[in-house]
Design an enzyme around this catalytic site. Structure first.
Site, PDB file in Angstrom:
ATOM      1  N   HIS A  41       0.794  -1.148  -0.032  1.00 59.62           N
ATOM      2  CA  HIS A  41      -0.020   0.040  -0.084  1.00 59.62           C
ATOM      3  C   HIS A  41       0.796   1.223  -0.047  1.00 59.62           C
ATOM      4  O   HIS A  41       1.010   2.078   1.075  1.00 59.62           O
ATOM      5  CB  HIS A  41      -0.694   0.020   1.348  1.00 59.62           C
ATOM      6  N   CYS A  96       3.331 -11.899   3.522  1.00 58.51           N
ATOM      7  CA  CYS A  96       4.009 -11.708   4.611  1.00 58.51           C
ATOM      8  C   CYS A  96       3.872 -12.786   5.260  1.00 58.51           C
ATOM      9  O   CYS A  96       2.793 -13.438   5.574  1.00 58.51           O
ATOM     10  CB  CYS A  96       3.428 -10.381   5.251  1.00 58.51           C
ATOM     11  N   GLU A 126      -5.885  -7.642   2.927  1.00 59.93           N
ATOM     12  CA  GLU A 126      -5.301  -8.677   3.963  1.00 59.93           C
ATOM     13  C   GLU A 126      -6.716  -9.908   4.651  1.00 59.93           C
ATOM     14  O   GLU A 126      -6.479 -11.024   4.717  1.00 59.93           O
ATOM     15  CB  GLU A 126      -4.437  -8.219   5.159  1.00 59.93           C
ATOM     16  N   CYS A 195       1.107  -7.875  14.132  1.00 62.31           N
ATOM     17  CA  CYS A 195       2.548  -8.175  14.108  1.00 62.31           C
ATOM     18  C   CYS A 195       3.354  -7.571  15.225  1.00 62.31           C
ATOM     19  O   CYS A 195       3.029  -6.216  15.496  1.00 62.31           O
ATOM     20  CB  CYS A 195       2.762  -7.451  12.733  1.00 62.31           C
ATOM     21  N   ASN A 225      -2.349   0.362   8.374  1.00 58.92           N
ATOM     22  CA  ASN A 225      -1.154   0.601   9.680  1.00 58.92           C
ATOM     23  C   ASN A 225      -0.819   2.031   9.763  1.00 58.92           C
ATOM     24  O   ASN A 225      -0.870   2.397  10.736  1.00 58.92           O
ATOM     25  CB  ASN A 225      -0.027  -0.266   9.404  1.00 58.92           C
TER      26      ASN A 225
END
Length: 286
Positions: A41, A96, A126, A195, A225
């Protein structure tokens, strides 16, 4: 401005750095290169990869036979992954590892007859990918939506539940949902799949915002994020800018700020952070 503070955790996380490196290696070694969805992104990085020869495909049907394909860092559904494989493509899986682990958790839950519940933004790549690795998942955005789904019977707390959370969500949101699950559910397994780098970045941003007169958050406008970093900073500081690159920085906002903090989301490369820092130093550091 007398002092500029730059967050140590700002910029690329391991998963994003890994995916960009894999894309660059693929472009150097292969012809006819595609990514399934935008790799990360960040528009500047995506445009750079396009200029190097990477074509962004919206779905497997846009990928020609025998192409080289990289799977985006957010991951894709099992159906999409298998559809790409059927094209005969050379597949580079840049999902990821933290996201890949969630795929494994929800797939195992479905195989064991458990109800997968995903805390996160339903429209985020995601989360859509995670849904594609299990059966009949239920997605809730936050604690209030979780409580509503329990109240209306969508989530049956008497049944075995497996709960995961989008990797870039906040610890606060997880804890709020955890309280409800512990109170209402009799057979729930809750996995903290945020994460570690996300938690570190958010914690540092919160502390910095409390001690700075102004904050700058660098990140893609569609980056979850980065948006969470902006929200966290806004809760502790009244003067916060959310920008994608140095060109968007409004230096006039720092006229009365002695101390300014700078942080950046997980999809922001070092060169963009450097450009923003340089502009701040050149124009407002006095």
């Amino acid at each position: 401005m007398r002092e500029l503070r730059v967050a140590k955790s700002a910029g690329f996380c391991f998963g994003v750095s890994r995916s960009v490196k894999m894309a660059e290696e693929m472009l150097a070694a292969e012809a006819n290169c595609y990514s399934l969805g935008e790799l990360i992104h960040n528009d500047d990085v995506v445009q750079h990869l396009r200029s190097e020869g990477l074509t962004v495909a919206d779905g497997p049907e846009q990928i020609p036979q025998g192409a080289s394909v990289i799977i985006r860092s957010h991951g894709v559904s099992r159906a999409e992954f298998e559809a790409v494989q059927r094209t005969g493509a050379t597949v580079y899986d840049a999902t990821c590892p933290k996201v890949k682990r969630i795929h494994e958790i929800v797939a195992e839950a479905s195989a064991d007859g458990r109800q997968p519940v995903i805390i996160g933004a339903a429209d985020h790549p995601e989360v859509r990918a995670i849904c594609g690795w299990c059966t009949s998942p239920i997605v809730v955005n936050d604690a209030s939506q979780l409580a509503a789904r329990i109240a209306d019977g969508t989530i049956d707390c008497a049944k075995p539940l497996t709960v995961v959370i989008q990797t870039t969500q906040t610890q606060e949101k997880l804890l709020e949902c955890q309280k409800i699950i512990k109170k209402e559910c009799t057979n729930a397994k809750l996995f903290d799949t945020i994460c570690g780098a996300t938690f570190t970045r958010q914690t540092e941003a919160a502390q910095m915002a409390r001690n700075c007169d102004a904050m700058v958050v660098v990140g893609g406008s569609h980056s979850a994020n980065s948006r969470h970093l902006y929200e966290i900073c806004c809760s502790a500081c009244a003067n916060v800018q959310f920008i994608e690159n140095a060109a968007q920085l409004d230096t006039s906002a720092f006229v009365h700020a002695d101390t300014v903090g700078l942080t950046a989301g997980a999809s922001v490369p070092a060169w963009i952070i450097k450009e923003v820092k340089q502009k701040m130093s050149d124009e407002i550091l006095t």
